[in-house]
Write a protein that holds these residues in place. Structure first.
Motif, PDB file in Angstrom:
ATOM      1  N   LEU A 139       4.118  17.072   0.561  1.00  0.00           N
ATOM      2  CA  LEU A 139       3.351  15.850   0.402  1.00  0.00           C
ATOM      3  C   LEU A 139       4.112  14.688   1.025  1.00  0.00           C
ATOM      4  O   LEU A 139       5.341  14.677   1.030  1.00  0.00           O
ATOM      5  N   SER A 140       3.363  13.722   1.523  1.00  0.00           N
ATOM      6  CA  SER A 140       3.947  12.512   2.093  1.00  0.00           C
ATOM      7  C   SER A 140       3.411  11.302   1.358  1.00  0.00           C
ATOM      8  O   SER A 140       2.272  11.295   0.886  1.00  0.00           O
ATOM      9  N   CYS A 141       4.230  10.289   1.293  1.00  0.00           N
ATOM     10  CA  CYS A 141       3.838   9.001   0.722  1.00  0.00           C
ATOM     11  C   CYS A 141       4.298   7.935   1.701  1.00  0.00           C
ATOM     12  O   CYS A 141       5.502   7.691   1.835  1.00  0.00           O
ATOM     13  N   ALA A 142       3.351   7.322   2.374  1.00  0.00           N
ATOM     14  CA  ALA A 142       3.659   6.286   3.351  1.00  0.00           C
ATOM     15  C   ALA A 142       3.455   4.922   2.720  1.00  0.00           C
ATOM     16  O   ALA A 142       2.390   4.658   2.146  1.00  0.00           O
ATOM     17  N   ALA A 143       4.452   4.064   2.839  1.00  0.00           N
ATOM     18  CA  ALA A 143       4.415   2.754   2.196  1.00  0.00           C
ATOM     19  C   ALA A 143       4.365   1.648   3.229  1.00  0.00           C
ATOM     20  O   ALA A 143       4.889   1.780   4.335  1.00  0.00           O
ATOM     21  N   SER A 144       3.731   0.554   2.851  1.00  0.00           N
ATOM     22  CA  SER A 144       3.708  -0.640   3.690  1.00  0.00           C
ATOM     23  C   SER A 144       3.664  -1.848   2.786  1.00  0.00           C
ATOM     24  O   SER A 144       3.267  -1.766   1.615  1.00  0.00           O
ATOM     25  N   GLN A 193       0.841  -1.189   0.000  1.00  0.00           N
ATOM     26  CA  GLN A 193       0.000   0.000   0.000  1.00  0.00           C
ATOM     27  C   GLN A 193       0.877   1.240   0.000  1.00  0.00           C
ATOM     28  O   GLN A 193       1.879   1.302   0.722  1.00  0.00           O
ATOM     29  N   LEU A 194       0.477   2.210  -0.801  1.00  0.00           N
ATOM     30  CA  LEU A 194       1.090   3.530  -0.800  1.00  0.00           C
ATOM     31  C   LEU A 194      -0.030   4.528  -0.531  1.00  0.00           C
ATOM     32  O   LEU A 194      -1.068   4.500  -1.214  1.00  0.00           O
ATOM     33  N   VAL A 195       0.183   5.401   0.441  1.00  0.00           N
ATOM     34  CA  VAL A 195      -0.854   6.354   0.813  1.00  0.00           C
ATOM     35  C   VAL A 195      -0.254   7.759   0.802  1.00  0.00           C
ATOM     36  O   VAL A 195       0.635   8.062   1.605  1.00  0.00           O
ATOM     37  N   GLU A 196      -0.779   8.583  -0.094  1.00  0.00           N
ATOM     38  CA  GLU A 196      -0.328   9.971  -0.167  1.00  0.00           C
ATOM     39  C   GLU A 196      -1.165  10.837   0.771  1.00  0.00           C
ATOM     40  O   GLU A 196      -2.338  10.552   1.021  1.00  0.00           O
ATOM     41  N   SER A 197      -0.559  11.899   1.250  1.00  0.00           N
ATOM     42  CA  SER A 197      -1.277  12.867   2.066  1.00  0.00           C
ATOM     43  C   SER A 197      -0.590  14.223   1.929  1.00  0.00           C
ATOM     44  O   SER A 197       0.540  14.320   1.434  1.00  0.00           O
ATOM     45  N   GLY A 198      -1.277  15.256   2.400  1.00  0.00           N
ATOM     46  CA  GLY A 198      -0.689  16.584   2.419  1.00  0.00           C
ATOM     47  C   GLY A 198      -1.228  17.533   1.378  1.00  0.00           C
ATOM     48  O   GLY A 198      -0.940  18.734   1.415  1.00  0.00           O
ATOM     49  N   GLY A 199      -1.994  17.040   0.443  1.00  0.00           N
ATOM     50  CA  GLY A 199      -2.545  17.926  -0.569  1.00  0.00           C
ATOM     51  C   GLY A 199      -3.675  18.785  -0.006  1.00  0.00           C
ATOM     52  O   GLY A 199      -4.434  18.346   0.856  1.00  0.00           O
ATOM     53  N   ARG A 200      -3.768  19.994  -0.503  1.00  0.00           N
ATOM     54  CA  ARG A 200      -4.826  20.910  -0.073  1.00  0.00           C
ATOM     55  C   ARG A 200      -4.824  22.123  -0.983  1.00  0.00           C
ATOM     56  O   ARG A 200      -4.031  22.222  -1.916  1.00  0.00           O
ATOM     57  N   LEU A 201      -5.701  23.058  -0.700  1.00  0.00           N
ATOM     58  CA  LEU A 201      -5.760  24.327  -1.416  1.00  0.00           C
ATOM     59  C   LEU A 201      -4.720  25.277  -0.827  1.00  0.00           C
ATOM     60  O   LEU A 201      -4.643  25.448   0.390  1.00  0.00           O
ATOM     61  N   VAL A 202      -3.936  25.891  -1.700  1.00  0.00           N
ATOM     62  CA  VAL A 202      -2.903  26.823  -1.263  1.00  0.00           C
ATOM     63  C   VAL A 202      -2.838  27.973  -2.263  1.00  0.00           C
ATOM     64  O   VAL A 202      -3.151  27.800  -3.446  1.00  0.00           O
TER      65      VAL A 202
END
Length: 125
Positions: A20-25, A3-12
């Protein structure tokens, strides 16, 4: 299961920054190159950068200097620091994992085995 899960996106606002982060497992993270791609509406998914397993980086030429990739193997996480954001950077950003790939192959979507679901980045003018 990988699994790869991105986070950190938003309106700027234009000129702002995001990380942005990409957490892997589910994989031996330290052995994988992690690529960042983005896809704007009605456009092809394009390569942004690759954070190589050994820690070096490779960037799309137009973004080098504004975008910086890094990784923390202890946390199985890769980051994409994006500075001086422009409205043209608006896109869904994806991370993807591949065992060691070299040179121009890093820019090819087909060389990456695993993909995240993406995170939306919107830059307002």
């Amino acid at each position: 299961q990988v699994q790869l899960v991105e986070s950190g996106g938003r309106l700027v606002q234009a000129g702002g920054s995001l990380r942005l982060s990409c957490a892997a497992s589910g994989l031996t993270f330290s052995r994988y190159d992690i690529g960042w791609f983005r896809q704007a509406p009605a456009k092809e998914r394009e390569w942004v950068a690759t954070v190589i397993s050994g820690g070096n980086h490779d960037y799309a030429g137009a973004l080098k200097g504004r975008f910086t990739g890094s990784r923390d193997n202890a946390k199985n996480t890769v980051y994409l620091q994006m500075n001086s954001l422009e409205p043209e950077d608006t896109a869904v950003y994806y991370c993807a994992a591949a065992p060691s790939i070299t040179g121009f192959s890093r820019r090819s979507r087909g060389r990456y085995n695993y993909w995240g679901q993406g995170t939306q980045v919107t830059v307002s003018s």
